[in-house]
Design a protein around this motif. Sequence first.
Motif, mmCIF file in Angstrom:
data_model
loop_
_atom_site.group_PDB
_atom_site.id
_atom_site.type_symbol
_atom_site.label_atom_id
_atom_site.label_comp_id
_atom_site.label_asym_id
_atom_site.label_seq_id
_atom_site.Cartn_x
_atom_site.Cartn_y
_atom_site.Cartn_z
ATOM 1 N N MET A 49 0.853 -1.191 0.000
ATOM 2 C CA MET A 49 0.000 0.000 0.000
ATOM 3 C C MET A 49 0.890 1.243 0.000
ATOM 4 N N TRP A 50 0.670 2.116 -0.997
ATOM 5 C CA TRP A 50 1.523 3.296 -1.113
ATOM 6 C C TRP A 50 0.993 4.427 -0.249
ATOM 7 N N THR A 51 1.882 5.106 0.452
ATOM 8 C CA THR A 51 1.485 6.289 1.226
ATOM 9 C C THR A 51 1.937 7.566 0.543
ATOM 10 N N ARG A 52 2.839 7.440 -0.443
ATOM 11 C CA ARG A 52 3.258 8.588 -1.236
ATOM 12 C C ARG A 52 3.314 8.161 -2.691
ATOM 13 N N THR A 53 3.505 9.124 -3.562
ATOM 14 C CA THR A 53 3.518 8.801 -4.977
ATOM 15 C C THR A 53 4.917 8.884 -5.526
ATOM 16 N N TRP A 54 5.075 8.267 -6.628
ATOM 17 C CA TRP A 54 6.356 8.131 -7.304
ATOM 18 C C TRP A 54 6.839 9.483 -7.812
ATOM 19 N N ARG A 55 8.132 9.717 -7.703
ATOM 20 C CA ARG A 55 8.779 10.775 -8.468
ATOM 21 C C ARG A 55 10.256 10.457 -8.581
ATOM 22 N N ARG A 56 10.858 10.925 -9.648
ATOM 23 C CA ARG A 56 12.287 10.707 -9.836
ATOM 24 C C ARG A 56 13.060 11.505 -8.805
ATOM 25 N N THR A 57 14.335 11.141 -8.598
ATOM 26 C CA THR A 57 15.130 11.808 -7.576
ATOM 27 C C THR A 57 15.409 13.268 -7.920
ATOM 28 N N GLY A 58 15.321 13.660 -9.172
ATOM 29 C CA GLY A 58 15.520 15.062 -9.515
ATOM 30 C C GLY A 58 14.318 15.891 -9.116
ATOM 31 N N SER A 59 14.521 17.186 -8.888
ATOM 32 C CA SER A 59 13.416 18.058 -8.485
ATOM 33 C C SER A 59 12.683 18.560 -9.725
ATOM 34 N N LEU A 60 11.372 18.848 -9.566
ATOM 35 C CA LEU A 60 10.550 19.354 -10.657
ATOM 36 C C LEU A 60 9.856 20.641 -10.206
ATOM 37 N N PRO A 61 9.581 21.573 -11.136
ATOM 38 C CA PRO A 61 8.780 22.742 -10.774
ATOM 39 C C PRO A 61 7.432 22.297 -10.233
ATOM 40 N N ARG A 81 11.254 8.695 1.686
ATOM 41 C CA ARG A 81 11.498 10.070 1.259
ATOM 42 C C ARG A 81 12.668 10.091 0.281
ATOM 43 N N THR A 82 12.418 10.570 -0.930
ATOM 44 C CA THR A 82 13.490 10.595 -1.917
ATOM 45 C C THR A 82 14.573 11.602 -1.549
ATOM 46 N N ASP A 83 14.229 12.652 -0.780
ATOM 47 C CA ASP A 83 15.240 13.655 -0.455
ATOM 48 C C ASP A 83 16.234 13.161 0.590
ATOM 49 N N THR A 84 15.966 12.009 1.232
ATOM 50 C CA THR A 84 16.922 11.461 2.198
ATOM 51 C C THR A 84 17.704 10.274 1.636
ATOM 52 N N ILE A 85 17.549 9.979 0.361
ATOM 53 C CA ILE A 85 18.350 8.913 -0.257
ATOM 54 C C ILE A 85 19.832 9.256 -0.101
ATOM 55 N N GLY A 86 20.618 8.309 0.405
ATOM 56 C CA GLY A 86 22.042 8.537 0.599
ATOM 57 C C GLY A 86 22.380 9.366 1.814
ATOM 58 N N ALA A 87 21.420 9.566 2.716
ATOM 59 C CA ALA A 87 21.682 10.376 3.910
ATOM 60 C C ALA A 87 22.630 9.644 4.858
ATOM 61 N N LEU A 88 23.515 10.403 5.503
ATOM 62 C CA LEU A 88 24.419 9.872 6.522
ATOM 63 C C LEU A 88 23.723 10.056 7.864
ATOM 64 N N SER A 89 23.013 9.022 8.305
ATOM 65 C CA SER A 89 22.135 9.142 9.469
ATOM 66 C C SER A 89 22.893 9.455 10.750
ATOM 67 N N CYS A 90 24.065 8.874 10.901
ATOM 68 C CA CYS A 90 24.820 9.059 12.141
ATOM 69 C C CYS A 90 26.083 9.862 11.830
ATOM 70 N N GLY A 98 7.471 6.095 -1.307
ATOM 71 C CA GLY A 98 6.341 5.409 -0.712
ATOM 72 C C GLY A 98 6.754 4.593 0.491
ATOM 73 N N SER A 99 5.771 4.070 1.201
ATOM 74 C CA SER A 99 6.012 3.256 2.390
ATOM 75 C C SER A 99 5.497 1.848 2.140
ATOM 76 N N VAL A 100 6.321 0.854 2.377
ATOM 77 C CA VAL A 100 5.952 -0.538 2.141
ATOM 78 C C VAL A 100 5.427 -1.147 3.433
ATOM 79 N N GLU A 101 4.192 -1.589 3.422
ATOM 80 C CA GLU A 101 3.568 -2.153 4.610
ATOM 81 C C GLU A 101 3.643 -3.672 4.652
ATOM 82 N N GLU A 102 3.681 -4.306 3.462
ATOM 83 C CA GLU A 102 3.712 -5.765 3.445
ATOM 84 C C GLU A 102 4.276 -6.275 2.130
#
Length: 682
Positions: A1-13, A64-73, A149-153
């Motif tokens: 079940m998707w909680t968000r919708t698809w978008r490419r990693t690049g930003s769009l207007p 969240r696509t904007d946190t892809i590759g984030a250095l969490s710690c 999106g968020s994967v529930e199952e």
Amino acid sequence: MWTRTWRRTGSLPRALLGVARARARHRAAHRRYDVIVVGGGHAGTEAAAAAARVGAETLLVTQRTDTIGALSCNPSLGGVGKGHLVREVDALDGLCGRAGDRAGIHFSVLNRSKGPAVWGPRAQLDRQRYRHFIQSELQATPRLEVLEGSVEELLVEEEEVDPGRPGRHRVTGIRLEAGSVVLTTGTFLSGSLFLGQTTSPGGRMGDPPSSAGLSRTLRETLGLKVGRLRTGTPPRILKDSVDLTLATLHPPDRKPAPFSFLNTHTHCKQLPCYLVHTTPGVDRVVMESLHDNTHIQQDTKGPRYCPSIESRVLRFPGRKHQVWLEPEGMTSDLLYPQGLSMTMPPDMQLRLLRQIPALHRVEISIPGYGVQYDYVCPTQLTPSLQVKTTQGLFLAGQINGTTGYEEAAAQGLWAGVSAARSALAAPPLALSRTESYIGVLIDDLVTRGVTEPYRMFTSRAEFRTLLRPDNADLRLTLKGFEEVGCVSAQRYREAVRVKEGLQEAFAALGSLSRSTNDWRKSLETSSISPAKAGTLTAVELLQYNDITYDTLAAAFPQSLAPFLEFSQRLKIEAVYRPHCELQKREIERIQREEGMSLSPDLDYLSLPISLSQEVREILDRVRPATLGAATRLPGMTPAAIVHLLNYVHQTNHNQNKTKQNKTNQNPSGPGSRQGERAGAVS
């Protein structure tokens, strides 16, 4: 079940975003993917990129696509053991090494006082630059799409299980049809955040709550054994509030050593780090805050080699502990106090920090906190990181009980490779612990399991003199291109060039042979004892500490100067050559054992050989893929290994004899010319 919708990693207007999302939904509804990767951390990004490089149509799903590759710690990469993994991931065309070179702001090689085999390449990173590089690389990767999106199952089937492959279930997707799924959930598998006495759902501060449904699917639907681990992070402090004159300055290496074999230099200005130490006041604040610290009161296992300051004080009262103040980026106003992970209330965190002289006026930007999360016991995986009982499901990263970006990236790359090969009906491959630290990591996980978060150390590898950070390209890049299919032609050509250059250089060195007396005179060296007689080649001479390749090239420029770019590698290879020859013979023995596969359906509980009940239960629980993996299981006795070896030999002998009899009885079978003609006609 998707909680968000698809978008490419690049930003769009903003005006175009609605149109892009509508098109994305349409593509998602009508497209089949070979591989779906869940999670956009270090394991997920490497898995998705590797699967796409192998040739699979790949979808990366992240909250969240904007946190892809984030250095969490800690914004750092590499270290002792971990640096080996980074260089091996790079040798297989992974992302993290090149990203580290692009974002590194403090490069240093740890363990310099020891031999090159245990050097630890490490870099402090600029958070923003690292994340942007990873995102741009994924966006430019062919055959790779990204969905927010968020994967529930998981979608699981029992009726359509391939009878030719092991497993009771078959995973088919996550509301999308796919050939393989790779889970790289990090700390987001039923994750909980802890700060003082406050607990909230989540895997990282500031991100959406993690999914409990996915963890429930793994436990209840797939019947996997799931455990719980914990980790934590320190507070981020304002650099301007720190009195750095009271700290010890530690500059970076004068000449930064890049992680990637494709790079000859790094890209960022180098910044210093600072060292301070804890005081008795720190111990006092820890003890006063224990009753308000829910996380530290839990019996969930945490990382032994990166413990919180509370754990350090409780385990080693009265000891002075190091704290490294590390920059978070080129323009960041924050410092990361490595060694001060804590989960006490924020007001107590501030009190504790101010017990350190250099931090007596410090201000906190973000408080430290703890995380607890579910993990899947990794003995339930094959060496390809596929779940044994579920076809098409692969796991990588902290979901397998490891800790650290580097361990996650290494698993992610191999899980992505394995998932793509599975989806494309290519035969599975494995990395042996005799050829890589990645192989050591995976073998440790799937044969021994974990009781605490697993961290890579050089001491875990039996063949350290062969598995060095300087030769990862020679060990893995050629295989990655010729056998695995995850390495680009450009990188392959460079690895071949380096290999041929080193071979030519060693041939030139070997052709230079002089008496010890002549060497002493021509090089003016005191290393060669006057008592030593006979002749030495230039290769043997390089094994002396004060002899460098540059010295030899200056003496013999015509034959040696063309290979000056390999000077350090030639020196290291020459020093370790005698040790490597001995290790290669031991590796050949182990590889023979690794080549003896054990059938996944073996009934160990009733196997007609002499095994104790304890050994039978160990084998039945872990189900090792090879005899070599069985020898490394805790509790296996030498006698049990001998009996198992004899059984494998006898079984293979009987199978070969049966095949030979069938061939003799059917001379016009598929292997004969007559059979080939018949097949061609029909």
